[in-house]
Design a protein around this motif. Structure first.
Motif, PDB file in Angstrom:
ATOM      1  N   GLU A  66       9.968   6.327   9.766  1.00 46.12           N
ATOM      2  CA  GLU A  66       8.918   7.075  10.682  1.00 46.12           C
ATOM      3  C   GLU A  66       8.263   7.854   9.667  1.00 46.12           C
ATOM      4  O   GLU A  66       8.649   8.583   8.842  1.00 46.12           O
ATOM      5  CB  GLU A  66       9.626   8.038  11.589  1.00 46.12           C
ATOM      6  N   VAL A  67       6.793   7.798   9.781  1.00 52.52           N
ATOM      7  CA  VAL A  67       5.821   8.452   8.846  1.00 52.52           C
ATOM      8  C   VAL A  67       4.961   9.173   9.646  1.00 52.52           C
ATOM      9  O   VAL A  67       4.666   8.961  10.617  1.00 52.52           O
ATOM     10  CB  VAL A  67       5.064   7.256   8.149  1.00 52.52           C
ATOM     11  N   VAL A  68       4.966  10.448   9.036  1.00 50.99           N
ATOM     12  CA  VAL A  68       3.931  11.357   9.636  1.00 50.99           C
ATOM     13  C   VAL A  68       2.716  11.688   8.651  1.00 50.99           C
ATOM     14  O   VAL A  68       2.805  11.729   7.621  1.00 50.99           O
ATOM     15  CB  VAL A  68       4.332  12.897   9.609  1.00 50.99           C
ATOM     16  N   ARG A  69       1.479  11.293   9.259  1.00 45.82           N
ATOM     17  CA  ARG A  69       0.328  11.566   8.189  1.00 45.82           C
ATOM     18  C   ARG A  69      -0.321  12.875   8.746  1.00 45.82           C
ATOM     19  O   ARG A  69      -0.722  12.881   9.931  1.00 45.82           O
ATOM     20  CB  ARG A  69      -0.477  10.134   8.464  1.00 45.82           C
ATOM     21  N   LEU A  70      -0.879  13.303   7.645  1.00 38.06           N
ATOM     22  CA  LEU A  70      -1.628  14.819   7.950  1.00 38.06           C
ATOM     23  C   LEU A  70      -3.085  14.571   7.501  1.00 38.06           C
ATOM     24  O   LEU A  70      -3.488  14.599   6.448  1.00 38.06           O
ATOM     25  CB  LEU A  70      -0.977  15.987   7.119  1.00 38.06           C
ATOM     26  N   GLY A  71      -3.622  13.866   8.743  1.00 37.78           N
ATOM     27  CA  GLY A  71      -5.206  13.474   8.624  1.00 37.78           C
ATOM     28  C   GLY A  71      -5.436  12.664   7.413  1.00 37.78           C
ATOM     29  O   GLY A  71      -4.919  11.545   7.251  1.00 37.78           O
ATOM     30  N   ASP A  72      -6.385  13.068   6.595  1.00 38.63           N
ATOM     31  CA  ASP A  72      -6.576  12.307   4.989  1.00 38.63           C
ATOM     32  C   ASP A  72      -6.175  12.994   3.881  1.00 38.63           C
ATOM     33  O   ASP A  72      -6.373  12.760   2.843  1.00 38.63           O
ATOM     34  CB  ASP A  72      -8.141  12.050   5.066  1.00 38.63           C
ATOM     35  N   ARG A  78      -6.526  14.300  12.451  1.00 41.97           N
ATOM     36  CA  ARG A  78      -5.328  14.292  13.170  1.00 41.97           C
ATOM     37  C   ARG A  78      -4.056  14.172  12.604  1.00 41.97           C
ATOM     38  O   ARG A  78      -4.012  13.790  11.372  1.00 41.97           O
ATOM     39  CB  ARG A  78      -5.545  12.947  14.245  1.00 41.97           C
ATOM     40  N   ILE A  79      -2.926  14.624  13.190  1.00 46.65           N
ATOM     41  CA  ILE A  79      -1.612  14.532  12.586  1.00 46.65           C
ATOM     42  C   ILE A  79      -1.008  13.251  13.445  1.00 46.65           C
ATOM     43  O   ILE A  79      -0.882  13.347  14.545  1.00 46.65           O
ATOM     44  CB  ILE A  79      -0.712  15.628  13.051  1.00 46.65           C
ATOM     45  N   VAL A  80      -0.553  12.364  12.767  1.00 45.19           N
ATOM     46  CA  VAL A  80      -0.067  11.172  13.574  1.00 45.19           C
ATOM     47  C   VAL A  80       1.165  10.488  13.163  1.00 45.19           C
ATOM     48  O   VAL A  80       1.533  10.728  11.926  1.00 45.19           O
ATOM     49  CB  VAL A  80      -1.113   9.951  13.318  1.00 45.19           C
ATOM     50  N   ARG A  81       2.228  10.160  13.842  1.00 46.48           N
ATOM     51  CA  ARG A  81       3.335   9.557  13.597  1.00 46.48           C
ATOM     52  C   ARG A  81       3.331   8.221  13.903  1.00 46.48           C
ATOM     53  O   ARG A  81       2.781   7.622  15.164  1.00 46.48           O
ATOM     54  CB  ARG A  81       4.336  10.347  14.618  1.00 46.48           C
ATOM     55  N   PHE A  82       3.851   7.446  13.030  1.00 49.80           N
ATOM     56  CA  PHE A  82       3.854   6.008  13.153  1.00 49.80           C
ATOM     57  C   PHE A  82       4.959   5.184  12.142  1.00 49.80           C
ATOM     58  O   PHE A  82       5.484   6.061  11.447  1.00 49.80           O
ATOM     59  CB  PHE A  82       2.665   5.284  12.803  1.00 49.80           C
ATOM     60  N   THR A  83       5.402   4.040  12.653  1.00 54.03           N
ATOM     61  CA  THR A  83       6.565   3.522  11.980  1.00 54.03           C
ATOM     62  C   THR A  83       5.720   2.462  10.747  1.00 54.03           C
ATOM     63  O   THR A  83       4.984   1.639  11.228  1.00 54.03           O
ATOM     64  CB  THR A  83       7.245   2.844  12.769  1.00 54.03           C
ATOM     65  N   ALA A  84       6.360   2.508   9.879  1.00 57.20           N
ATOM     66  CA  ALA A  84       5.743   1.603   8.645  1.00 57.20           C
ATOM     67  C   ALA A  84       6.720   1.342   7.689  1.00 57.20           C
ATOM     68  O   ALA A  84       7.481   2.028   7.537  1.00 57.20           O
ATOM     69  CB  ALA A  84       4.318   2.246   8.170  1.00 57.20           C
ATOM     70  N   ALA A 117      -2.254  13.896   3.342  1.00 57.22           N
ATOM     71  CA  ALA A 117      -1.054  13.353   2.736  1.00 57.22           C
ATOM     72  C   ALA A 117      -0.287  12.689   3.888  1.00 57.22           C
ATOM     73  O   ALA A 117      -0.654  12.740   5.068  1.00 57.22           O
ATOM     74  CB  ALA A 117      -0.236  14.577   2.088  1.00 57.22           C
ATOM     75  N   ALA A 118       0.678  12.013   3.303  1.00 60.88           N
ATOM     76  CA  ALA A 118       1.756  11.437   4.181  1.00 60.88           C
ATOM     77  C   ALA A 118       3.174  11.547   3.859  1.00 60.88           C
ATOM     78  O   ALA A 118       3.411  11.480   2.574  1.00 60.88           O
ATOM     79  CB  ALA A 118       1.647   9.815   4.611  1.00 60.88           C
ATOM     80  N   PHE A 119       4.061  11.848   4.642  1.00 53.98           N
ATOM     81  CA  PHE A 119       5.408  12.003   4.138  1.00 53.98           C
ATOM     82  C   PHE A 119       6.447  11.277   5.232  1.00 53.98           C
ATOM     83  O   PHE A 119       6.085  10.980   6.375  1.00 53.98           O
ATOM     84  CB  PHE A 119       5.960  13.338   4.123  1.00 53.98           C
ATOM     85  N   SER A 120       7.769  11.050   4.835  1.00 52.08           N
ATOM     86  CA  SER A 120       8.727  10.657   5.518  1.00 52.08           C
ATOM     87  C   SER A 120      10.021  11.109   5.131  1.00 52.08           C
ATOM     88  O   SER A 120      10.453  10.835   3.729  1.00 52.08           O
ATOM     89  CB  SER A 120       8.783   8.982   5.272  1.00 52.08           C
ATOM     90  N   ASP A 121      10.835  11.685   6.032  1.00 47.47           N
ATOM     91  CA  ASP A 121      12.173  12.268   5.705  1.00 47.47           C
ATOM     92  C   ASP A 121      12.224  13.202   4.457  1.00 47.47           C
ATOM     93  O   ASP A 121      13.007  13.050   3.453  1.00 47.47           O
ATOM     94  CB  ASP A 121      13.170  11.241   5.500  1.00 47.47           C
ATOM     95  N   GLY A 122      11.148  14.169   4.486  1.00 50.71           N
ATOM     96  CA  GLY A 122      11.086  15.194   3.499  1.00 50.71           C
ATOM     97  C   GLY A 122      10.459  14.660   2.195  1.00 50.71           C
ATOM     98  O   GLY A 122      10.723  15.209   0.957  1.00 50.71           O
ATOM     99  N   THR A 138       1.981  -1.375   2.813  1.00 48.69           N
ATOM    100  CA  THR A 138       3.163  -0.557   2.735  1.00 48.69           C
ATOM    101  C   THR A 138       2.975   0.634   1.912  1.00 48.69           C
ATOM    102  O   THR A 138       2.014   0.787   1.259  1.00 48.69           O
ATOM    103  CB  THR A 138       4.090  -1.701   1.686  1.00 48.69           C
ATOM    104  N   LEU A 139       4.028   1.445   2.134  1.00 48.12           N
ATOM    105  CA  LEU A 139       4.245   2.691   1.406  1.00 48.12           C
ATOM    106  C   LEU A 139       5.316   2.858   0.722  1.00 48.12           C
ATOM    107  O   LEU A 139       6.484   2.136   0.765  1.00 48.12           O
ATOM    108  CB  LEU A 139       4.101   3.784   2.587  1.00 48.12           C
ATOM    109  N   ALA A 140       5.366   3.821  -0.476  1.00 43.98           N
ATOM    110  CA  ALA A 140       6.296   4.180  -1.102  1.00 43.98           C
ATOM    111  C   ALA A 140       6.667   5.532  -1.228  1.00 43.98           C
ATOM    112  O   ALA A 140       5.541   6.202  -1.379  1.00 43.98           O
ATOM    113  CB  ALA A 140       6.203   3.251  -2.465  1.00 43.98           C
TER     114      ALA A 140
END
Length: 449
Positions: free
Chosen positions: A184-190, A165-171, A192-197, A208-210
């Motif tokens: 806002e974070v976009v997770r591509l299954g298992d 699944r591709i999921v959008r959530f706030t973290a 990768a995850a990215f936010s604002d490029g 937490t994410l970095a």
């Protein structure tokens, strides 16, 4: 009116109490104890007689006693049933415990081990970020039940579903400066995850994410377009981020330049100086070429802003000399006076082109020395300790070659342009000399004729 036996005993008891009070007042202990005993007996007799006389009260007390007895018997029966149930349950648990000692005990151990390993693996994976929870630990479970198996299976199914699944959530996301803010974070299954490029990694705190130190520009543009909904295509790293991380760790051109160390700075400095001199001189030669073209079109109007005009002007100012060798020598002197300006900077450019590879070789040697020193002190167990010396050795060689090649081209261009201009000046000067010699020879030939 005759008193009944009950009332008679009641009066007798009252009399005995009075006698006891009198005996107590007189202070005889033995009489006192005897009086108290008699008083107690009198009270019991009176109470019994009262009950015998009151048939209704006696029947009520008997009914209450029978009711209490019935309740006690019912409770006793219920306790016996409960005891039988507990005994049966204890037998079932005992049998189950015996079974756990066999195959179920082994299955529980395997399941507990795999649940712990799976939780440890999923702790650093993206599938649990804003998605499914990992399976519960079964290390403290003593008896394996159906609920444990169902819970474990449901957790596995949820993790498997989240991996596609591709999921959008706030973290909370920490940027490069360490500032933590919800994004806002976009997770591509298992994968990768990215936010604002910017690609993300797991932060130090739980949940937490970095952002990564560096995200490749092309990848960042693709991520921004996908998050904004402008593009449906997306770059995916099937290795779980290893390729992207390797690309992010690749040094830039400036970082590679600094890896060359002091020798690299010297090489680049000399190369910059040589190129600056070459460009300046070539611009001067281009300017001179334009002026000489104008001068060649108007030889009757000599100008001193170009080598050809200066040479011809000086040649015309020479006195007539009947000796041709003398005129030729003076003409050569005028041409040679213009050569230093036309050939200016060529020796410096040639020197820097020759020295740059030698300095690169020097950097290579010093880098290898640093590498061998690191091997001597720390051994070959950690390649990162040797990376600095190897980088210096390779980068300085590259810098030396990259500096020498354009300098050689620049030197060749300068030499070709200066030779072309020198040839034009010498050709026109030789033509002017021949013309003057012909003019001097013409009157003599006419006289002899």
């Amino acid at each position: 009116m005759m008193l009944s036996a009950g009332w008679y005993r009641l009066l007798l008891g009252t009399l005995l109490l009075l006698l006891t009070g009198l005996a107590w007042a007189q202070g005889n202990p033995l009489d006192t104890l005897r009086a108290e005993r008699l008083a107690a007996e009198a009270r019991d007799v009176a109470r019994l007689q009262a009950l015998l006389d009151d048939t209704q009260a006696l029947e009520t007390a008997l009914a209450e006693a029978r009711e209490a007895n019935a309740l006690a018997q019912a409770r006793h029966a219920a306790l016996q049933v409960r005891d039988a149930e507990l005994t049966e349950r204890r037998a079932i648990l005992a049998r189950r415990h015996d079974e756990q000692d066999g195959e179920l005990a082994a299955a529980l151990g395997v399941l507990a081990r795999h649940s712990g390993e799976l939780r440890n693996v999923l702790a650093g994976r993206w599938v649990t970020a804003g998605g499914a929870s990992p399976p519960p630990r079964l290390d403290d479970v003593e008896t394996l039940t159906r609920e444990h198996l169902e819970t474990f299976a449901d957790a596995l199914m949820a993790v498997t579903a989240e991996s596609g699944r591709i999921v959008r959530f706030t973290a909370p996301v920490a940027d490069g400066s360490g500032a933590l803010a919800p994004r806002e974070v976009v997770r591509l299954g298992d994968l990768a995850a990215f936010s604002d490029g910017a690609l993300l990694r797991h932060g130090a705190g739980e949940g937490t994410l970095a952002t990564l130190e560096r995200t490749p520009r092309r990848v960042a543009q693709s991520l921004l377009a996908f998050q904004a909904g402008e593009d449906a295509t997306l770059m995916v790293d099937p290795t779980g981020g290893q390729v992207i991380e390797a690309l992010a760790q690749r040094p830039t051109l400036v970082e590679r330049f600094h890896q060359g160390g002091g020798v690299g700075y010297v090489v680049v400095g000399l190369g910059s100086l040589g190129l600056l001199v070459a460009l300046t001189q070539y611009a001067y030669l281009l300017k001179v070429s334009g002026k000489m073209r104008r001068q060649r079109r108007h030889l009757d109007q000599l100008r001193t802003d170009n080598p050809l005009g200066r040479v011809l002007t000086r040649f015309q100012s020479l006195p007539d000399d009947p000796v041709p060798e003398a005129l030729e020598a003076r003409l050569d002197e005028a041409v040679l006076a213009e050569l230093p300006r036309l050939e200016r900077g060529q020796s410096l450019v040639k020197l820097t082109a020759a020295v740059a590879p030698l300095l690169g070789l020097l950097g290579t040697v010093t880098g290898m020395i640093a590498t061998f020193q690191a091997i001597t002190f720390h051994g070959t167990g950690d390649p990162q300790l040797m990376a600095g010396g190897i980088s210096q050795a390779l980068v300085t060689t590259v810098l030396g070659l990259m500096t020498a090649v354009p300098l050689l081209f620049a030197h060749t261009a300068l030499v070709a342009r200066s030779r072309q201009l020198t040839g034009v000046v010498e050709g026109r000067a030789t033509a002017a000399l021949a013309q003057r010699l012909e003019e001097h020879a013409a009157p003599g030939a006419a006289t002899r004729g």
